[in-house]
Write an enzyme that holds these catalytic residues in place. Structure first.
Site, short mmCIF file in Angstrom:
data_model
loop_
_atom_site.label_atom_id
_atom_site.label_comp_id
_atom_site.label_asym_id
_atom_site.label_seq_id
_atom_site.Cartn_x
_atom_site.Cartn_y
_atom_site.Cartn_z
N GLU A 272 -21.54 -18.00 14.83
CA GLU A 272 -20.90 -18.73 15.92
C GLU A 272 -20.26 -20.04 15.43
OE1 GLU A 272 -24.03 -18.86 18.93
OE2 GLU A 272 -23.45 -16.85 19.60
N ASP A 351 -28.84 -10.35 22.10
CA ASP A 351 -29.06 -11.77 22.34
C ASP A 351 -29.93 -12.02 23.58
OD1 ASP A 351 -28.91 -14.47 22.11
OD2 ASP A 351 -26.80 -14.65 22.67
N GLU A 379 -32.28 -18.47 29.25
CA GLU A 379 -30.82 -18.45 29.26
C GLU A 379 -30.26 -17.25 30.04
OE1 GLU A 379 -29.04 -18.34 25.37
OE2 GLU A 379 -27.01 -18.21 26.17
O1 GCW Z 1 -27.56 -16.90 22.92
C1 GCW Z 1 -26.75 -17.68 22.15
C2 GCW Z 1 -26.59 -18.92 22.94
C3 GCW Z 1 -26.17 -20.09 22.11
C4 GCW Z 1 -27.14 -20.22 20.93
C5 GCW Z 1 -27.10 -18.94 20.13
C6 GCW Z 1 -28.08 -18.94 18.97
C7 GCW Z 1 -27.89 -22.21 19.83
O2 GCW Z 1 -25.69 -18.69 23.98
O3 GCW Z 1 -26.20 -21.22 22.91
O4 GCW Z 1 -26.85 -21.34 20.13
O5 GCW Z 1 -27.44 -17.86 20.96
O6 GCW Z 1 -29.13 -18.34 19.10
O7 GCW Z 1 -27.78 -19.50 17.94
#
Ligand code: GCW
Length: 666
Positions: A272, A351, A379
């Site tokens: 990311e 995720d 989340e």
């Molecule tokens: O799920 C995603 C989240 C991000 C997070 C990323 C991760 C810290 O939306 O906010 O970043 O995973 O786990 O690195």
């Protein structure tokens, strides 16, 4: 932040009326924390506490290592395990280490709090996992990435800023459930946070590290992989460059000079938009080992995250499947990592969705250290507005049979180090804590923090036992029936949440960015690799041999079970298969009817939760009643929004009517 404005959660609080008269404790161990913990928490259960340093005929509780108490250790014990045994009306809390004594003392406190008689408490406990960690995603400006419980308890306005008393209490909460490692800053390490490893910041961090280490919790920092560049000292962060290696060695040495008990680094690299070794054509083993070598002389570790995937995917490209990414990147590197590198693998391949299969990387790595990563912060599971007790989900993950070494090779066996015995393994999780007075936003979300620690210590505990213990320790003065109702609310909540959100393991359908509430196509044409591929004929992602062949990352016979539509479990059907809306599930329903039914049912279930809560009003403290009512009402709104958007969407694309002719907006 005022020290008196936060609650003690499951530990005995100062409002509690002591019910037992007096207690004489003998502390044979010198560890100062034991005295503090006894004076703080046992004091709330007893009218009078006396502490002596040597055993007398008065001693009722004796806390010390086997050596200090001249007690024999007849069984094999882990260093941080403990025994509580009664002999001649004296209760002994025993361990090989001070750390084990702290866990034993907290266990004793909990048992007394739950109403056990001192003389009846008899336990032997050894943790199943060595690593029981929490990761904060706190930024130094005080915000928390994916935080739903206020602001950071560590940082504010780009500075370290905390209430030492509150941190001490936090450390008590964590130690009381066996947590032994913590990282305090976001894995997305931005400009200011990159400086946390510089000298002036380290001196400030020392005090914080000391508070945690008094409770045997080791402090870690998330670092920026490109630190040498970002701090303006080098032109490169290439892990094979000698200058880079030397830079990290010197930097690490300085860290340990200031904080001798420092644990090490967490690294989110090439993920990311974060920098990483790919920039230099190097592997993740090159990157992780370079840092590991800098930490090794001081006994430090690198936690290297496997959340590496292409977040700039073209949605038109049907050959790339994000679910494959962690395995594809890391399995081939098995055996190449240094001993003090610990890979960190999210529990599922995508995720932290409400439902995912277990990551196939777990078990597939045989000569590498690793931890599983859970997300305590909700989340994708209701953001601490909606109730979602996560122990049922995690227990299922931990009990999953990978069959890597034949039947009975569960995830928890692997994480306990029983399958590949020589390696260091365990569990980590993204925490749900902020500076809200109840720590977790939704008060019942405390159960996820508590439960995480309990499960990390003993993955075989049931979700129900944990819920029961949490309710009983947190609400000692609430009547039995209401306690049972709260326990029931917790136990149902994951399935309720699943019912009104994305169906049958397909995931996502959340609003983009903040991820709360429904947007069926929010991520459908995005670069994030998170699609459901719904069209007029069907829904779901084909991850079988005819699709992305993700199934092949599992060992046989697990792969075969998922590959075959007739054996794939209903709840994961759309994760693995693209099927017509008329496809019949094992439940006997068609997929489309399941979508309608579960969404109507999900909302009804929330309504029933509200009704049960309202009926208990008289038995509940007013503030708790109001707080939970408020959350439940917001949850109901969210559930309705999900129900209507999902049902309408699927009615429109499929054109198939609800068999029960309920209200679906056209
Ligand atoms: O799920 C995603 C989240 C991000 C997070 C990323 C991760 C810290 O939306 O906010 O970043 O995973 O786990 O690195």
């Amino acid at each position: 932040m005022n020290a008196s404005t936060f609650t003690t959660c499951w530990l005995p609080n100062d409002k509690q009326v002591p019910t037992i008269s007096s207690l004489h404790i003998t502390l044979c161990s010198q560890a100062k924390v034991l005295e503090r913990v006894c004076l703080t928490y046992l004091n709330r259960l007893y009218n009078k506490i006396e502490i002596s340093r040597t055993m007398t005929s008065q001693s009722e509780i004796i806390i010390g290592t086997f050596n200090e108490t001249n007690q024999e250790c007849q069984i094999e014990m882990e260093l941080d395990g403990f025994i509580i045994r009664n002999e001649q009306r004296k209760t002994y809390v025993l361990s090989l280490s001070e750390q084990g004594l702290l866990y034993g003392t907290f266990h004793l406190i909990e048992q007394l709090q739950l109403g056990s008689k001192r003389e009846d408490i008899s336990v032997v406990q050894n943790p199943s996992t060595h690593i029981r960690m929490l990761n904060h995603w706190d930024n130094m400006d005080g915000t928390i990435e994916r935080g739903y419980a206020g602001r950071s308890i560590f940082f504010d306005q780009d500075e370290l800023s905390y209430d030492a008393k509150r941190i001490q209490q936090y450390a008590d909460l964590l130690a009381s459930v066996g947590i032994n490692k913590i990282s305090i800053n976001n894995v997305n390490v931005h400009r200011v946070e990159t400086k946390l490893i510089t000298e002036s910041k380290l001196r400030e961090l020392k005090e914080l590290a000391d508070i945690f280490s008094e409770n045997y919790i080791t402090l870690y920092l998330s670092i920026n992989y490109a630190s040498p560049i970002e701090l303006g000292e080098l032109q490169t962060a290439d892990p094979l460059d000698d200058e880079v290696k030397t830079w990290w060695k010197q930097q690490t040495k300085r860290i340990y000079q200031t904080i001798p008990g420092f644990g090490g680094f967490i690294v989110k690299a090439d993920s990311e938009h974060r920098p990483g070794p790919f920039t230099y054509g190097r592997t993740h083993a090159d990157g992780a080992n370079m840092l590991a070598k800098a930490l090794a002389p001081f006994g430090g570790n690198v936690f290297w995250r496997c959340f590496v995937y292409d977040c700039l995917q073209d949605w038109r490209d049907r050959t790339t499947d994000r679910a494959r990414a962690a395995f594809d990147h890391f399995q081939k590197l098995d055996g190449e990592f240094d001993d003090n590198v610990i890979l960190q693998i999210k529990n599922g391949p995508m995720d932290f969705q409400v439902r995912e299969p277990v990551s196939p990387l777990i078990g597939a790595l045989k000569a590498t250290n690793y931890v599983i990563e859970f997300q305590v912060t909700q989340e994708y599971t209701g953001q601490q507005i909606d109730l979602c007790y996560l122990m049922p989900q995690w227990s299922e993950v931990l009990a999953f049979d990978t069959q890597i070494k034949g039947e009975g090779t569960t995830v928890s066996d692997i994480l306990s180090g029983n399958v590949y015995p020589s390696i260091q393994t365990g569990i980590t999780a993204v925490v749900n804590v902020g500076n809200d007075s109840n720590w977790t936003g939704h008060e019942f979300a405390q159960a996820n923090l508590y439960g995480y620690g309990r499960l990390a210590w003993n993955p075989r505990l049931t979700a129900r036992t944990i819920a029961n213990d949490w309710v009983n320790s947190t609400y000692p003065s609430v009547n039995e029936e209401v306690k049972q109702m709260i326990e029931k609310m917790l136990m149902e909540s994951w399935v309720v949440y699943e019912n009104y959100t994305a169906p049958l393991g397909v995931g996502w359908m959340v609003k983009t960015g903040h991820h709360y509430g429904p947007d069926v196509n929010g991520y459908e044409y995005s670069p994030w690799g998170t699609y459901h591929f719904s069209d007029r004929d069907g829904i779901g992602v084909d991850r079988t041999k005819s699709g992305s062949n993700y199934v092949n990352q599992y060992t046989e016979p697990v792969a075969e079970v998922y590959e075959d539509m007739t054996t794939c479990p209903d709840e994961l059907l759309l994760f693995f298969h693209h099927v017509p809306y008329t496809h019949k599930l094992h439940s006997g329903k068609t997929v489309i009817q399941h979508i309608y039914d579960s969404h109507f049912e999900g909302v009804k279930q929330v309504e029933r939760l509200i009704l049960a809560w309202q009926q208990s009003k008289d038995e509940l403290p007013d503030d708790l009643y109001e707080h939970i009512s408020h959350k439940l009402n917001a949850q109901l709104e969210n559930a309705k929004e999900w129900r209507d958007k999902v049902n309408t969407y699927y009615y429109r694309v499929s054109g198939i009517h609800d068999q029960h002719d309920r209200k679906i907006y056209r």
